[in-house]
Scaffold this active site. Sequence first.
Site, mmCIF file in Angstrom:
data_model
loop_
_atom_site.group_PDB
_atom_site.id
_atom_site.type_symbol
_atom_site.label_atom_id
_atom_site.label_comp_id
_atom_site.label_asym_id
_atom_site.label_seq_id
_atom_site.Cartn_x
_atom_site.Cartn_y
_atom_site.Cartn_z
ATOM 1 N N ASP A 73 0.814 -1.210 0.000
ATOM 2 C CA ASP A 73 0.000 0.000 0.000
ATOM 3 C C ASP A 73 0.854 1.270 0.000
ATOM 4 O OD1 ASP A 73 -2.391 1.494 0.242
ATOM 5 O OD2 ASP A 73 -2.227 1.513 2.430
ATOM 6 N N ASN B 169 6.917 -7.562 7.038
ATOM 7 C CA ASN B 169 5.648 -6.938 7.376
ATOM 8 C C ASN B 169 4.525 -7.757 6.765
ATOM 9 O OD1 ASN B 169 3.979 -4.490 8.295
ATOM 10 N ND2 ASN B 169 3.377 -4.733 6.157
ATOM 11 N N GLU B 170 3.668 -8.275 7.611
ATOM 12 C CA GLU B 170 2.436 -8.914 7.167
ATOM 13 C C GLU B 170 2.620 -9.959 6.098
ATOM 14 O OE1 GLU B 170 0.330 -5.489 6.003
ATOM 15 O OE2 GLU B 170 -0.439 -5.198 8.001
ATOM 16 N N ASN C 9 -0.359 -5.621 13.694
ATOM 17 C CA ASN C 9 -1.037 -4.596 12.899
ATOM 18 C C ASN C 9 -2.527 -4.934 12.948
ATOM 19 O OD1 ASN C 9 1.586 -3.947 12.245
ATOM 20 N ND2 ASN C 9 1.412 -4.428 10.077
ATOM 21 N N TYR D 214 -6.767 -3.456 12.804
ATOM 22 C CA TYR D 214 -7.645 -2.361 12.363
ATOM 23 C C TYR D 214 -9.083 -2.547 12.818
ATOM 24 C CZ TYR D 214 -3.806 -0.386 9.750
ATOM 25 O OH TYR D 214 -2.612 0.205 9.414
ATOM 26 N N TYR E 204 -10.988 -1.613 9.120
ATOM 27 C CA TYR E 204 -11.283 -2.696 8.176
ATOM 28 C C TYR E 204 -12.259 -3.704 8.788
ATOM 29 C CZ TYR E 204 -7.451 -0.791 5.470
ATOM 30 O OH TYR E 204 -6.649 0.045 4.752
ATOM 31 N N GLU F 117 0.701 -1.157 13.960
ATOM 32 C CA GLU F 117 -0.265 -0.446 13.112
ATOM 33 C C GLU F 117 -1.630 -0.458 13.769
ATOM 34 O OE1 GLU F 117 -0.630 -1.368 8.945
ATOM 35 O OE2 GLU F 117 1.545 -1.568 8.696
ATOM 36 N N TRP G 269 -0.525 4.023 12.884
ATOM 37 C CA TRP G 269 -0.415 4.056 11.432
ATOM 38 C C TRP G 269 -1.203 5.244 10.945
ATOM 39 C CZ3 TRP G 269 3.025 1.887 8.557
ATOM 40 C CH2 TRP G 269 2.872 1.910 7.147
ATOM 41 N N LYS H 273 -4.248 7.879 6.477
ATOM 42 C CA LYS H 273 -4.232 7.518 7.902
ATOM 43 C C LYS H 273 -3.224 8.352 8.688
ATOM 44 C CE LYS H 273 -6.100 2.914 7.389
ATOM 45 N NZ LYS H 273 -5.866 2.712 5.916
HETATM 46 C C1 CKU Z 1 -2.156 -0.208 6.054
HETATM 47 C C2 CKU Z 1 -3.160 -5.097 8.291
HETATM 48 C C3 CKU Z 1 -3.194 -4.159 7.185
HETATM 49 C C4 CKU Z 1 -1.873 -3.827 6.502
HETATM 50 N N1 CKU Z 1 -1.368 -2.464 6.640
HETATM 51 C C5 CKU Z 1 -0.184 -2.297 5.796
HETATM 52 C C6 CKU Z 1 0.132 -0.867 5.457
HETATM 53 O O1 CKU Z 1 1.159 -0.778 4.506
HETATM 54 C C7 CKU Z 1 -1.128 -0.169 4.952
HETATM 55 O O2 CKU Z 1 -0.858 1.128 4.517
HETATM 56 C C8 CKU Z 1 -2.486 -1.617 6.358
HETATM 57 C C9 CKU Z 1 -3.428 0.548 5.647
HETATM 58 O O3 CKU Z 1 -4.320 -0.055 5.109
HETATM 59 O O4 CKU Z 1 -3.524 1.755 5.873
#
Ligand code: CKU
Length: 600
Positions: A167, A418-419, A473, A475, A479, A512, A557, A576
Site C-alpha cells: 500500500d 511486514n504482514e 497490525n 484495524y 477494516y 499499526e 499508522w 491515515k
Molecule cells: C495499512 C493489516 C493491514 C496492513 N497495513 C499495511 C500498510 O502498509 C497499509 O498502509 C495496512 C493501511 O491499510 O492503511
Amino acid sequence: MGIYTELYPVNNHLRHAELLDGLWRFQFDPESRGEADAWPKNGLPESISMPVPASFSDVFTDARSRDYAGDFWYETAFCVKEVSPDKRYFIRFGSVTHTCRVFVNGVECASHTGGFLPVVADVTSAVVPGMNRLTVKVNNELSETNIPCGTTVRRSDGTKRSMGYFDFFNYSGIQRSVYYMELPKRAIRDYSLVYRLEGSDAYIDYDIEADGGDEVSIAFIDAEGSIVARENGAQGTLFIPSAHLWKVRNAYLYDVVIELKQGGKVTDRYTAKAGIRTVEIKGESILLNGEKVYLKGFGKHEDADMIGRGFNYAIAKRDYECLKWIGANCFRTSHYPYAEEWYRMADEEGFLIIDEVPAVGMMRSIANFLTAGRGEAKGFFAECPDIETLSKNHKAAIEEVIARDKNHPSVIAWSIFNEAETYTELAEKYFAPLFELARVLDPQKRPLTGALEKSSSPAGCRVNKMMDFICLNRYYGWYISGGELEEAERMFREEMDAWQAKKLNKPFVFTEFGTDTLDTLHKLPGVMWSQEYQQEYMSMHFEVFAGYPAIQGELAWNFADFQTGQGIMRVNGNKKGVFTRQRQPKAAAYTIRERWLNIK
Ligand code: CKU
C-alpha cells in the site's frame, strides 16, 4: 564480520567524499536497448535533466511517465584529480530502486538488487584522470521473487505497469545521495561495537576490519573532547568508567576515532559517533540500559510532495520536530530501511528505531490492506514461482541492513517482514533460516520481530515463536467493524484475551492501528473519515492497551498521509496520517499528544 557496504562517507585528510547530488541526465528505455546501443559508453542519446536524490515520478506532468515501469537510465560526470596506485575509488549510492547496474566510462563496475540499501561500486580500474562518465541502468519492475513483492503486467498497448502487493506508491530512481569517494588503498573497511554495562561502567567489545594488518587503534572521545578509552589491535575491549549512557530522548554521543597505521604512519582514519546503550527483552518488558521503555510513535514512510521517496534534510528535520512535539520516542521504518541520514539524526535525538527490511507484499493482493486488515489472506509461498530467489534476496537485505545499521544506538530491533503469510508450514520453513541469519549476523544481538496482520492469529501463527517481541497490525474499527467502535472494541479485546491466554511471556507492540482521515472533514458524532472518528478510534485503542500489561508499545499508522497506487479505497493516497502529507497536525494529533506527553 561478513559483508560490508563501505562505511558511511566521511571527509578528512586521508579520505575524500564528494556529493554528486544535483541535476543528472535521465532517459526511459522501454525497449531495453540502452546496452545494445552502448549508452554507457556513448552517453544517453535523448536525455532530459532529473534531480538526484528524488523519485522521478512526481516531477512529471503526464501519467505515463509518472507510472513508468521498466528500464531507465541516469548519467552524470565526476572528476578524478589524479589516479594514484595508493588509492581506491568508489561511487556509493544510498540506494537505487529497485535493481541497477553501474558503469564508469562504459565499464560495468557493480550491480545490485534491492532498492533500499547502499550500492557501492569499486570504480578503481575504470577511472581516468579528469572527467569520468557515470551511468546507471535502473529497473523498477516488481515481481514475486524480489522484495517488496508485486507483479508487472502489460497494458494493451504493450507498455508495462507495476502493481505492488503493498500500500505505497512504487517510487523509484536514485532516491538517496550519491558520493564519489577516494579511500587509501589499504583502508578501514568496517567496525562493530558491542556494549556491556556493569554498574555505571561500560565495557565495549570492538571488532575492526581493515585491509592488511593489525596495526589499528580505536579511541572513544567524550563530548568535552577528552579521550576516555583507547586500545590497539583489531579486536579488543574498551573500558569506560562512569560512562555517559545513550538514553531515550536524551542521547549522549561519543566520537569514535579508528586509525590504521603502516610502519608507524597513520594511513587511514575513520570517525563516527557512538552511543553506549544496551537493549534486551526480559519477560514482557523491553529494556534499554536495563530500564523499562514503552514505545510511543508511528510507522512512517519516506514520502513527500514532489520528491516522492527522495531524501531531504528539511523534511526529515520537520518530521523529527513533529515527533518530539507529539511526545513520541520511536518509529518503525515501515516498510523498508530508510536513508542513513534518518538513523544518524535519530542517534542524535535519542529516538528508537525498529529497522524493517523491505519484505512486504508476501501476499498476492493488490488491495493488500483490505485482505490483511480483514484477515482474508490466502497463501503466498505455495504459489511463489521461485521461493529460492525470493529467499536469497530477502537474506541479502537482512545481511545488508545489519551491515549498514549495526552501530546505530537508535536501532533497537530488526523487523524481518511486514504482514507475510505466517500460518502454514511453508511459511515457518521460509522464515526460520531468516531469523537464524539475523541472530548470527548482528553483533549486538538485538531483538528480532516481524509485523503480523490479522490472519496471523493467536491460534494460527507459526512464526511468532521466532520473534523476541510480537508486533501486531490491527484495524478494529476500520477494516473490521468500521464505524462501530463499541463492537470493534469487543472483538479487539477478544483477540487480545486469546493472545494473553497463550502466556507467551513476551512483549507486544502495536505497529499499526489507524483510520483514514480527511483533514477537511468534521462530523459530530464522528463518522469514518472524519477527524472526530480518528480521535475516538485512538481513545478506544488507548483504553484497550491499558488493559493488557504485555503491551509495551504503540506505533500508530501512520505518521503522515502518504502516496499510494490508485484505487477506490484511496483518495490520492493513504490518509491515515496523524499529520497531513505537509506535516500539519490533524485533530487526533492533539489527542495523542495529550496521552504521550503523560506516559513516562
Ligand atoms: C495499512 C493489516 C493491514 C496492513 N497495513 C499495511 C500498510 O502498509 C497499509 O498502509 C495496512 C493501511 O491499510 O492503511
